[in-house]
Design a protein around this motif. Structure first.
Motif, PDB file in Angstrom:
ATOM      1  N   ALA A   1       3.121  -3.903   7.582  1.00  0.00           N
ATOM      2  CA  ALA A   1       3.314  -3.359   7.015  1.00  0.00           C
ATOM      3  C   ALA A   1       2.909  -3.800   5.564  1.00  0.00           C
ATOM      4  CB  ALA A   1       4.180  -2.898   6.210  1.00  0.00           C
ATOM      5  N   LEU A   2       2.910  -4.420   4.727  1.00  0.00           N
ATOM      6  CA  LEU A   2       2.226  -5.173   4.049  1.00  0.00           C
ATOM      7  C   LEU A   2       0.397  -5.076   3.624  1.00  0.00           C
ATOM      8  CD1 LEU A   2       1.726  -6.463   1.148  1.00  0.00           C
ATOM      9  CD2 LEU A   2       2.533  -8.937   2.075  1.00  0.00           C
ATOM     10  N   ARG A   3       0.163  -5.859   4.634  1.00  0.00           N
ATOM     11  CA  ARG A   3      -0.986  -5.687   5.245  1.00  0.00           C
ATOM     12  C   ARG A   3      -2.237  -4.187   5.418  1.00  0.00           C
ATOM     13  NH1 ARG A   3      -3.025 -10.380   8.851  1.00  0.00           N
ATOM     14  NH2 ARG A   3      -2.010 -12.163   7.129  1.00  0.00           N
ATOM     15  N   MET A   4      -1.330  -3.703   6.241  1.00  0.00           N
ATOM     16  CA  MET A   4      -1.654  -2.285   6.028  1.00  0.00           C
ATOM     17  C   MET A   4      -2.064  -1.501   4.997  1.00  0.00           C
ATOM     18  SD  MET A   4      -2.268  -1.697   9.423  1.00  0.00           S
ATOM     19  CE  MET A   4      -2.926  -3.698   9.140  1.00  0.00           C
ATOM     20  N   LYS A   5      -1.046  -1.891   3.756  1.00  0.00           N
ATOM     21  CA  LYS A   5      -0.607  -1.175   2.598  1.00  0.00           C
ATOM     22  C   LYS A   5      -1.892  -1.617   1.778  1.00  0.00           C
ATOM     23  CE  LYS A   5       0.960   1.236  -0.901  1.00  0.00           C
ATOM     24  NZ  LYS A   5       1.018   2.564  -0.992  1.00  0.00           N
ATOM     25  N   ARG A   6      -2.665  -3.134   2.169  1.00  0.00           N
ATOM     26  CA  ARG A   6      -3.693  -3.784   1.223  1.00  0.00           C
ATOM     27  C   ARG A   6      -4.707  -2.750   1.972  1.00  0.00           C
ATOM     28  NH1 ARG A   6      -4.401  -9.347   3.303  1.00  0.00           N
ATOM     29  NH2 ARG A   6      -6.234  -8.932   2.812  1.00  0.00           N
ATOM     30  N   GLN A   7      -4.916  -2.546   2.674  1.00  0.00           N
ATOM     31  CA  GLN A   7      -5.869  -1.617   3.535  1.00  0.00           C
ATOM     32  C   GLN A   7      -6.193  -0.560   2.383  1.00  0.00           C
ATOM     33  OE1 GLN A   7      -6.126  -1.398   7.629  1.00  0.00           O
ATOM     34  NE2 GLN A   7      -5.594  -3.850   7.768  1.00  0.00           N
TER      35      GLN A   7
END
Length: 288
Positions: free
Chosen positions: A155-161
């Motif tokens: 979820a953190l990685r997707m939020k970074r996008q």
């Protein structure tokens, strides 16, 4: 990049910038560390740590320092407003349970950079990963993590996008080794979807992707992945990020940063041109 003792994570880019501005104002006023320390009744070491963004910007301290440096009252108010903003945790603070301090610094830099150039020899960069690809990587990288923990990291990685969809999105220029596209992650369908995601990213106005084909042979970046950040703040120099298994190194020494930039420039000439990337993705996707 020092520890953020007030927020529990690495300093935000704005706090780094304000720390450098405080140093500039002190030097411009001809005030020593010791004299600045006496103005706020702390040690000279504390003043140094404030300027290096190793501690939070305590508003009473900042106000007295600016007064000691002869900064006009109107400018003091503006500076203090920025200091209050800088002390707020970044959006990633809510992910602190799965975000190590050394990587929260990366997320802060990524969020504020104007240009991000990178070389990746192993995996698709986080900003360009699909959810399934990221999940497969997290399961390998954290084999003992719970499903919930893996989901939080993804979820953190997707939020970074979200960064790529902003009007002021940074320019992202990625050079991917061909190995990245040939290493199976998560299975055939996951890889096909990841290829499609990379092709879609090419439609974004500020994203450039080049492929370093095997046929190039040895090249100057073959030692490992690295990312280069450039900012719109005059106080903040270019920064290069390299990563290890349990930590990272952030380098801002101009001579070292220039060496990395020279390598990126040479690699951009050796890699296939951006205009060929979509065709290469299509060719390799058919092989899956």
């Amino acid at each position: 990049m020092g520890e953020n003792r007030s927020g529990g994570s690495a300093p935000t880019v704005l706090r780094l910038v304000l720390g450098k501005r405080l140093r500039h104002l002190r030097e411009q006023a001809g005030v020593s560390f010791e004299e600045a320390a006496r103005a706020i009744e702390v040690t000279a070491l504390t003043v140094r740590r404030i300027e290096k963004a190793e501690v939070g910007l305590r508003i009473p301290y900042v106000r007295e320092l600016l007064r000691a440096y002869g900064v006009p009252a109107a400018e003091v108010d503006d500076f203090l407003a920025l200091a209050r903003e800088a002390n707020k945790p970044g959006w990633w603070y809510s992910y602190r349970d799965v975000l190590p301090d050394w990587f929260s610094a990366y997320v802060s830099l990524e969020s504020e950079a104007g240009v991000i150039r990178l070389y990746e020899p192993h995996y698709v960069p986080g900003l360009l990963q699909t959810r399934d690809y990221a999940t497969a990587l997290m399961r390998v990288g954290f084999p003992n993590a719970t499903k919930q923990d893996v989901a939080r990291r993804v979820a953190l990685r997707m939020k970074r996008q979200d960064l790529l969809a902003k009007p002021d999105a940074p320019a992202v220029w990625a050079i991917l080794d061909e190995t990245v596209l040939r290493r199976p992650v998560g299975g055939r369908e996951v890889m096909r979807a990841q290829f499609d995601r990379l092709a879609e990213a090419l439609d974004l106005p500020k994203v450039r992707i080049q492929i370093m084909r095997f046929g190039v042979g040895a090249h100057p970046g073959a030692f490992g992945p690295f990312h280069h950040f450039r900012f719109g703040f005059s106080e903040l120099p270019d920064i290069v990020y390299t990563e290890s298994l349990v930590g990272a190194v952030y380098v801002d020494r101009p001579d070292v940063v220039v060496s990395y930039l020279e390598v990126l420039d040479r690699m951009s000439v050796q890699a296939e041109p951006v205009a060929r990337t979509r065709a290469i993705l299509g060719e390799l996707r058919k092989e899956l």
